[in-house]
Scaffold this motif. Structure first.
Motif, short mmCIF file in Angstrom:
data_model
loop_
_atom_site.label_atom_id
_atom_site.label_comp_id
_atom_site.label_asym_id
_atom_site.label_seq_id
_atom_site.Cartn_x
_atom_site.Cartn_y
_atom_site.Cartn_z
N UNK A 1 0.84 -1.18 0.00
CA UNK A 1 0.00 0.00 0.00
C UNK A 1 0.89 1.24 0.00
N UNK A 2 0.49 2.24 -0.76
CA UNK A 2 1.19 3.52 -0.75
C UNK A 2 0.18 4.61 -0.43
N UNK A 3 0.67 5.70 0.12
CA UNK A 3 -0.17 6.87 0.35
C UNK A 3 0.54 8.07 -0.22
N UNK A 4 -0.20 9.15 -0.37
CA UNK A 4 0.37 10.39 -0.87
C UNK A 4 -0.13 11.52 0.01
N UNK A 5 0.75 12.39 0.41
CA UNK A 5 0.32 13.57 1.15
C UNK A 5 0.32 14.75 0.20
N UNK A 6 -0.61 15.66 0.42
CA UNK A 6 -0.73 16.85 -0.41
C UNK A 6 -0.93 18.05 0.50
N UNK A 7 -0.15 19.08 0.29
CA UNK A 7 -0.33 20.30 1.05
C UNK A 7 -1.65 20.94 0.66
N UNK A 8 -2.43 21.32 1.67
CA UNK A 8 -3.75 21.92 1.45
C UNK A 8 -3.70 23.33 2.02
N UNK A 9 -3.83 24.31 1.15
CA UNK A 9 -3.73 25.72 1.54
C UNK A 9 -5.12 26.32 1.70
N UNK A 10 -5.28 27.15 2.72
CA UNK A 10 -6.55 27.82 2.97
C UNK A 10 -6.41 29.31 2.69
N UNK A 11 -7.40 29.86 2.01
CA UNK A 11 -7.40 31.27 1.63
C UNK A 11 -8.74 31.89 2.01
N UNK A 12 -8.84 33.18 1.82
CA UNK A 12 -10.11 33.89 1.99
C UNK A 12 -10.35 34.63 0.68
N UNK A 13 -10.85 33.87 -0.34
CA UNK A 13 -11.19 34.47 -1.62
C UNK A 13 -10.10 34.44 -2.68
N UNK A 14 -8.92 33.94 -2.36
CA UNK A 14 -7.81 33.92 -3.31
C UNK A 14 -7.43 32.54 -3.81
N UNK A 15 -8.18 31.50 -3.45
CA UNK A 15 -7.79 30.13 -3.80
C UNK A 15 -7.70 29.93 -5.31
N UNK A 16 -8.67 30.41 -6.07
CA UNK A 16 -8.65 30.21 -7.53
C UNK A 16 -7.43 30.89 -8.15
N UNK A 17 -7.16 32.12 -7.75
CA UNK A 17 -6.00 32.84 -8.30
C UNK A 17 -4.71 32.14 -7.91
#
Length: 138
Positions: A1-17
């Motif tokens: 079994x393998x897993x992958x970690x992914x950094x998850x960033x939180x924004x206030x209205x800028x996530x799409x940009x």
């Protein structure tokens, strides 16, 4: 079994940009679902903000982002997270660096260091601190 970690960033209205910018740096595909897309609208003014988004590139780069709704407390903190990008190819790391520094504050210029052939730290235009380095042979 393998897993992958992914950094998850939180924004206030800028996530799409931010996701669009990171796609220009690292390539790959952008996927965005808005509050409207998921039917989870609590504030019509925020309906088109990102409830789930990511950039995924063929070479393995992954990052996720989300717009924290105004109904929730959010404080980005002073240095809440570093995103580390490590590779074996100095030219590739340098290409990423040259794109990330657009509108950014360079904390540590990309240069040889005592622990890596190349190391640099930059706070990008979205306030995210990135650490880029070329992996050293240990």
């Amino acid at each position: 079994m393998t897993i992958q970690t992914t950094t998850h960033l939180n924004f206030r209205g800028d996530a799409r940009a931010a996701l669009s910018f990171y796609q220009t740096v690292f390539g790959g595909d952008v996927m965005v679902f808005t509050y409207r897309d998921t039917g989870n609208i609590k504030n019509e003014a925020e309906a088109d903000q990102v409830t789930f988004g990511q950039v995924a590139s063929p070479d393995g780069f992954r990052i996720m982002a989300y717009d924290v709704p105004s109904s929730m407390d959010w404080n980005p903190g002073t240095i809440p997270v570093f995103v580390s990008v490590r590779g074996a190819d100095a030219a590739e790391i340098t290409r990423y660096w040259e794109k990330l520094i657009d509108g950014a504050t360079i904390v540590q210029p990309l240069a040889p260091s005592g622990w890596a052939p190349l190391y640099g730290m930059v706070k990008d235009k979205f306030g995210i601190t990135w650490v880029l380095d070329v992996q050293a042979a240990y």
